[in-house]
Write an enzyme that holds these catalytic residues in place. Structure first.
Site, PDB file in Angstrom:
ATOM      1  N   TYR A 156       0.908  -1.395  -0.048  1.00 24.10           N
ATOM      2  CA  TYR A 156       0.153   0.174  -0.109  1.00 24.10           C
ATOM      3  C   TYR A 156       1.060   1.215  -0.016  1.00 24.10           C
ATOM      4  O   TYR A 156       0.606   2.218  -0.892  1.00 24.10           O
ATOM      5  CB  TYR A 156      -1.178   0.178   1.344  1.00 24.10           C
ATOM      6  N   LYS A 160       1.300   4.220  -2.725  1.00 24.83           N
ATOM      7  CA  LYS A 160       0.919   5.597  -2.379  1.00 24.83           C
ATOM      8  C   LYS A 160       1.993   6.566  -2.623  1.00 24.83           C
ATOM      9  O   LYS A 160       2.055   7.850  -2.958  1.00 24.83           O
ATOM     10  CB  LYS A 160       0.427   5.589  -0.823  1.00 24.83           C
TER      11      LYS A 160
HETATM   12  P1  NAP Z   1     -13.314   3.492   1.395  1.00 16.75           P
HETATM   13  O1  NAP Z   1     -14.080   4.194   2.525  1.00 16.75           O
HETATM   14  O2  NAP Z   1     -12.716   2.200   1.911  1.00 16.75           O
HETATM   15  O3  NAP Z   1     -13.647   3.840   0.129  1.00 16.75           O
HETATM   16  C1  NAP Z   1     -13.146   3.220  -0.982  1.00 16.75           C
HETATM   17  C2  NAP Z   1     -13.662   3.852  -2.293  1.00 16.75           C
HETATM   18  O4  NAP Z   1     -12.752   3.265  -3.430  1.00 16.75           O
HETATM   19  C3  NAP Z   1     -15.041   3.250  -2.341  1.00 16.75           C
HETATM   20  O5  NAP Z   1     -15.889   4.328  -3.087  1.00 16.75           O
HETATM   21  C4  NAP Z   1     -14.762   2.172  -3.560  1.00 16.75           C
HETATM   22  O6  NAP Z   1     -15.990   2.148  -4.304  1.00 16.75           O
HETATM   23  C5  NAP Z   1     -13.635   2.634  -4.326  1.00 16.75           C
HETATM   24  N1  NAP Z   1     -12.947   1.565  -5.101  1.00 16.75           N
HETATM   25  C6  NAP Z   1     -12.189   0.861  -4.380  1.00 16.75           C
HETATM   26  N2  NAP Z   1     -11.696  -0.283  -5.377  1.00 16.75           N
HETATM   27  C7  NAP Z   1     -12.101   0.466  -6.465  1.00 16.75           C
HETATM   28  C8  NAP Z   1     -11.974   0.039  -7.784  1.00 16.75           C
HETATM   29  N3  NAP Z   1     -11.289  -1.161  -8.129  1.00 16.75           N
HETATM   30  N4  NAP Z   1     -12.629   0.876  -8.575  1.00 16.75           N
HETATM   31  C9  NAP Z   1     -13.351   1.903  -8.313  1.00 16.75           C
HETATM   32  N5  NAP Z   1     -13.554   2.314  -7.127  1.00 16.75           N
HETATM   33  C10 NAP Z   1     -13.009   1.453  -6.211  1.00 16.75           C
HETATM   34  O7  NAP Z   1     -11.843   4.352   1.421  1.00 16.75           O
HETATM   35  P2  NAP Z   1     -11.409   5.788   2.141  1.00 16.75           P
HETATM   36  O8  NAP Z   1     -10.916   5.671   3.358  1.00 16.75           O
HETATM   37  O9  NAP Z   1     -12.617   6.762   1.634  1.00 16.75           O
HETATM   38  O10 NAP Z   1     -10.234   6.043   0.822  1.00 16.75           O
HETATM   39  C11 NAP Z   1     -10.149   6.729  -0.090  1.00 16.75           C
HETATM   40  C12 NAP Z   1      -8.960   7.079  -0.487  1.00 16.75           C
HETATM   41  O11 NAP Z   1      -8.077   7.750   0.391  1.00 16.75           O
HETATM   42  C13 NAP Z   1      -8.081   5.936  -0.837  1.00 16.75           C
HETATM   43  O12 NAP Z   1      -7.325   5.952  -2.023  1.00 16.75           O
HETATM   44  C14 NAP Z   1      -7.184   5.548   0.245  1.00 16.75           C
HETATM   45  O13 NAP Z   1      -5.924   5.042   0.163  1.00 16.75           O
HETATM   46  C15 NAP Z   1      -6.930   7.141   0.573  1.00 16.75           C
HETATM   47  N6  NAP Z   1      -6.456   7.360   2.082  1.00 16.75           N
HETATM   48  C16 NAP Z   1      -7.408   6.902   2.919  1.00 16.75           C
HETATM   49  C17 NAP Z   1      -7.103   7.198   4.298  1.00 16.75           C
HETATM   50  C18 NAP Z   1      -7.926   6.993   5.575  1.00 16.75           C
HETATM   51  O14 NAP Z   1      -7.536   7.071   6.714  1.00 16.75           O
HETATM   52  N7  NAP Z   1      -9.107   6.735   5.333  1.00 16.75           N
HETATM   53  C19 NAP Z   1      -5.679   7.722   4.595  1.00 16.75           C
HETATM   54  C20 NAP Z   1      -4.947   8.151   3.606  1.00 16.75           C
HETATM   55  C21 NAP Z   1      -5.214   7.812   2.375  1.00 16.75           C
HETATM   56  P3  NAP Z   1     -16.914   0.558  -4.051  1.00 16.75           P
HETATM   57  O15 NAP Z   1     -17.466   0.838  -2.788  1.00 16.75           O
HETATM   58  O16 NAP Z   1     -17.931   0.748  -5.179  1.00 16.75           O
HETATM   59  O17 NAP Z   1     -15.797  -0.852  -4.169  1.00 16.75           O
END
Ligand code: NAP
Length: 248
Positions: A156, A160
């Site tokens: 991961y 990133k």
């Molecule tokens: P999340 O709640 O798990 O949501 C993930 C989203 O990505 C969902 O809308 C999901 O859609 C979509 N997704 C996953 N696989 C996909 C694919 N193959 N094609 C299209 N859409 C896909 O995650 P989040 O925390 O909101 O994270 C969003 C972004 O921020 C990610 O890139 C993550 O790495 C980054 N991030 C998160 C955090 C954190 O602490 N949460 C911190 C740093 C960075 P479906 O439901 O339709 O599968």
């Protein structure tokens, strides 16, 4: 300030979490937003309904970003139908946590395919309409983990960190066409992705965050709105940290 009236935006992974907050925020600023999902069609439609009930315009669009052909086709369709695609937020991402010694090839491949290859393919498809318009905003949602590392997240973190190289490179390639390309590195944000972490791990994260709290998806969305705006027109190739001071 930070209005996006008349702009067309695409947010990958807009169905839930950070992507939903970004979709709502861009729509509130006046953009028409295409809300991408992979499996969560109902959740994506809910995001669109929230936007519509606030007086905005949105449409759900299903494709798996790891399927580069499907991604390209969806981007081309939006650009053709609307005659433009101004803002693309590459937010879709997955985390499969495992210590290095237990990390399976398949799990490395899955994270690379969605988080990195998918993001590059999305940018490759989106750059054309932006170049033609001599205006564009590409925003990659990376992670603090790509900057500081985190046990259990080798693959991961690799994806990133790689996105930062992608951001800086594409920024240099298309600056002459007035397309800006930036990354956001969120810290620990309250979404489904972090919901399953043990309480002790969450407590540790909050303790390590100088602002003393977990981030909200809206904290990240505000940064995305800024980078998408006209006002950020002299900002490119940058990494905007939204991490509560966790990494400075
Ligand atoms: P999340 O709640 O798990 O949501 C993930 C989203 O990505 C969902 O809308 C999901 O859609 C979509 N997704 C996953 N696989 C996909 C694919 N193959 N094609 C299209 N859409 C896909 O995650 P989040 O925390 O909101 O994270 C969003 C972004 O921020 C990610 O890139 C993550 O790495 C980054 N991030 C998160 C955090 C954190 O602490 N949460 C911190 C740093 C960075 P479906 O439901 O339709 O599968």
């Amino acid at each position: 300030m930070f209005r996006l009236d008349g702009r067309v935006a695409l947010v990958t992974g807009g169905s839930r979490g950070i992507g939903r907050a970004i979709s709502l925020t861009l729509a509130r600023a006046g953009a028409e937003v295409f809300v991408n999902y992979a499996r969560g069609e109902a959740a994506a439609r809910e995001t669109c309904e929230l936007i519509a009930s606030a007086g905005g315009k949105a449409e759900a669009v299903g494709f798996d970003v790891a399927d580069t052909k499907a991604t390209e086709a969806a981007v081309q369709k939006i650009a053709k139908d609307r005659g433009r695609l101004d803002v693309v937020v590459s937010n879709a991402g997955i985390a499969i946590d495992q210590l290095l010694l237990r990390l399976k090839d398949d799990d490395i491949d899955k994270q690379l395919a969605v988080n990195l290859k998918g993001a590059i393919a999305l940018a490759r498809a989106a750059i054309m309409p932006m170049m033609r318009a001599r205006w564009g905003r590409l925003i990659f949602v990376s992670s603090v983990v790509g900057e500081m590392g985190n046990p259990g997240q080798t693959a991961y973190a690799a994806t990133k960190a790689a996105l930062l190289g992608v951001t800086k490179t594409i920024a240099k390639e298309y600056a002459s066409r007035n397309v800006t390309v930036n990354a956001i590195t969120p810290g620990f944000i309250e979404t489904d992705m972090t919901a399953s972490l043990p309480a002790a791990a969450k407590e540790l994260m909050v303790k390590a965050t100088p602002l003393g709290r977990i981030g909200k998806p809206e904290d990240v969305a505000a940064a995305a709105l800024y980078l998408a705006s006209e006002e950020a027109g002299f900002v490119t190739g940058q990494v905007l940290r939204v991490n509560g001071g966790l990494y400075v």
